[in-house]
Design a protein around this motif. Structure first.
Motif, PDB file in Angstrom:
ATOM      1  N   LYS A  75      96.120  -8.602 110.518  1.00 26.75           N
ATOM      2  CA  LYS A  75      97.875  -7.383 111.172  1.00 26.75           C
ATOM      3  C   LYS A  75      99.079  -7.820 110.162  1.00 26.75           C
ATOM      4  N   GLU A  76      99.101  -8.989 110.059  1.00 19.99           N
ATOM      5  CA  GLU A  76     100.152  -9.877 109.409  1.00 19.99           C
ATOM      6  C   GLU A  76     100.121  -9.444 107.861  1.00 19.99           C
ATOM      7  N   ALA A  77      99.038 -10.031 107.666  1.00 16.19           N
ATOM      8  CA  ALA A  77      98.156  -9.814 106.344  1.00 16.19           C
ATOM      9  C   ALA A  77      98.928  -8.079 105.648  1.00 16.19           C
ATOM     10  N   GLN A  78      98.055  -7.062 106.420  1.00 12.18           N
ATOM     11  CA  GLN A  78      98.509  -5.406 105.652  1.00 12.18           C
ATOM     12  C   GLN A  78      99.795  -5.044 106.221  1.00 12.18           C
ATOM     13  N   ARG A  79     101.093  -6.232 106.977  1.00 16.07           N
ATOM     14  CA  ARG A  79     102.431  -5.516 106.712  1.00 16.07           C
ATOM     15  C   ARG A  79     102.641  -6.273 105.945  1.00 16.07           C
ATOM     16  N   GLY A 109     101.399  -6.211 103.342  1.00 11.58           N
ATOM     17  CA  GLY A 109     101.125  -5.937 101.752  1.00 11.58           C
ATOM     18  C   GLY A 109     100.245  -6.723 100.474  1.00 11.58           C
ATOM     19  N   TYR A 110      99.570  -7.347 101.516  1.00 12.04           N
ATOM     20  CA  TYR A 110      98.835  -7.899 100.238  1.00 12.04           C
ATOM     21  C   TYR A 110      97.498  -8.026 100.736  1.00 12.04           C
ATOM     22  N   ALA A 111      96.851  -6.963 101.668  1.00 15.52           N
ATOM     23  CA  ALA A 111      95.388  -6.691 102.219  1.00 15.52           C
ATOM     24  C   ALA A 111      95.088  -5.112 101.200  1.00 15.52           C
ATOM     25  N   GLU A 112      94.033  -4.561 101.257  1.00 17.47           N
ATOM     26  CA  GLU A 112      94.054  -3.481 100.966  1.00 17.47           C
ATOM     27  C   GLU A 112      93.997  -2.455 102.144  1.00 17.47           C
ATOM     28  N   THR A 113      94.187  -0.769 101.145  1.00 14.09           N
ATOM     29  CA  THR A 113      94.238   0.107 102.112  1.00 14.09           C
ATOM     30  C   THR A 113      93.034   0.037 103.175  1.00 14.09           C
ATOM     31  N   LYS A 114      91.769  -0.729 102.467  1.00 20.65           N
ATOM     32  CA  LYS A 114      90.809  -0.768 103.341  1.00 20.65           C
ATOM     33  C   LYS A 114      90.636  -1.845 103.413  1.00 20.65           C
ATOM     34  N   PRO A 115      90.917  -3.035 104.691  1.00 18.74           N
ATOM     35  CA  PRO A 115      90.787  -4.437 104.308  1.00 18.74           C
ATOM     36  C   PRO A 115      89.544  -5.273 104.108  1.00 18.74           C
ATOM     37  N   ASP A 116      88.897  -4.371 104.374  1.00 19.90           N
ATOM     38  CA  ASP A 116      87.335  -4.466 104.518  1.00 19.90           C
ATOM     39  C   ASP A 116      86.376  -5.401 102.935  1.00 19.90           C
TER      40      ASP A 116
END
Ligand code: HSE
Length: 344
Positions: free
Chosen positions: A202-206, A208-215
């Motif tokens: 979740k933090e990686a998404q927040r 802005g590191y993760a892809e749109t689909k973090p899979d």
């Protein structure tokens, strides 16, 4: 030469470049003679605006920040889709930053083909189209006498592609190996501090590191696309993502990480491509590394790549692998490279 830019997609990376274009306008003009306006933005979620004489970037960024949308921008034509924006706007340089799809490359591949065929330069961070269709796209750009630059597809703004194409041109690269996904390297480091998988993702998404689909990050597909791009661009391979055996980090538990720690080791998601019997092979998998391995010390969103070459031996770069400004910067470098090659 004055450039007219159109952004296809306006997520984290597009906004990162926009911020740099706004902040560095005088610097880029003074040092490189680079002048520009952004005349169009087309994003299916944030909205689409075309204004022939150029958009007010400060206002655009403020609107996205406040509303999550640019629909309340008070001038210009609204509602153009991505292809119409590429074909019908006055833009001569397309910033292709739509969400990546590593299976079929859409919609990015359509955007890039359309732009190059219409003799518009393309700069992109979109891994799918490059991992799947690099040779076709490079040939299309050459035939139309325009540029296709894609520094940010690998290691964000850390110069992996330009290092390979420019500084290492003429060397025979026998192996490329390293950490090439920021999200998983960040997650593994935080999990080693005892945080849960879900919380750190979740933090990686927040951030802005993760892809749109973090899979794509956690299952290793993002690193797979990057090693394919490197193998094809740097080592002359002609491979596609399914050719690369790939394992992500989804099966690594907190207990595994704890056990590794007790043994003085860390898990790293490692991508490698190497030459063997005249062929290029590649793989992506988690590996346990000890303190004697340099990659042990590369933690968080930082990535590292080692190129094993015939003349120089090993050349290693270390730097950010993801992030808003970091990836935005890769596009700025691409833009400057287009300018350096094509300016009259
Ligand atoms: N999701 C990617 C990463 C972004 O974490 O490395 C940069 O390609």
């Amino acid at each position: 030469m004055s450039y007219k830019l159109a952004f296809i997609g306006f997520g984290v990376v597009g906004q990162g470049l926009t911020t740099l274009l706004k902040e560095k306008r005088e610097f880029l003009k003074k040092n490189f003679g680079l002048e520009y306006v952004v005349t169009a933005i087309s994003d299916p979620v944030k909205g689409s605006i075309y204004q022939e004489e150029g958009l007010d970037l400060e206002r655009i960024l403020a609107l996205v920040e406040k509303d999550g949308s640019i629909s309340n921008y008070d001038k210009g034509a609204k509602g153009w889709d991505s292809v119409k924006t590429i074909t019908d706007s006055n833009a001569n340089l397309i910033v292709e930053v739509s969400p990546t799809d590593i299976e079929n490359g859409e919609p990015g591949i359509t955007h890039i083909r359309t732009a190059l065929s219409r003799k518009k330069h393309v700069i992109t961070t979109n891994k799918g189209p490059l991992a799947l269709f690099y040779r076709e796209l490079a040939e299309l750009a050459r035939k139309n006498n325009v540029a296709l630059r894609f520094e940010g597809t690998v290691l964000s703004g850390t110069p992996a592609i330009n290092l390979s194409l420019d500084a290492l041109a003429g060397a025979d690269v026998q192996e490329v190996k390293g950490i090439m996904n920021g999200t998983t390297n960040y997650m593994l480091a935080k999990m080693a501090e005892g945080q849960s998988y879900d919380a750190v993702l979740k933090e990686a998404q927040r951030l802005g590191y993760a892809e749109t689909k973090p899979d794509a990050d956690v299952k290793g597909w993002d690193a797979q696309a990057k090693i394919v791009i490197l193998a094809n661009v740097v080592m002359g391979a002609d491979m596609k993502p399914p050719d690369v055996p790939t394992q992500g980090i989804t099966e690594i538990t907190l207990e595994d990480i704890e056990q590794a720690k007790k043994e003085g080791k860390r898990y790293k998601l490692i991508g490698r491509a190497w030459k063997e019997s005249g062929k290029v092979k590649a793989k992506v998998s988690p590996e346990l590394v000890g303190t004697d391995d340099f990659l042990y010390h590369v933690t968080g969103v930082t990535n590292a790549l080692t190129f094993s070459t015939d003349v120089l031996g090993k050349v290693t770069i270390v730097g950010p692998g993801a992030g808003k400004k970091e990836t935005g910067f890769s596009l700025l470098v691409d833009f400057l490279n287009v300018h350096n090659v094509f300016k009259q």
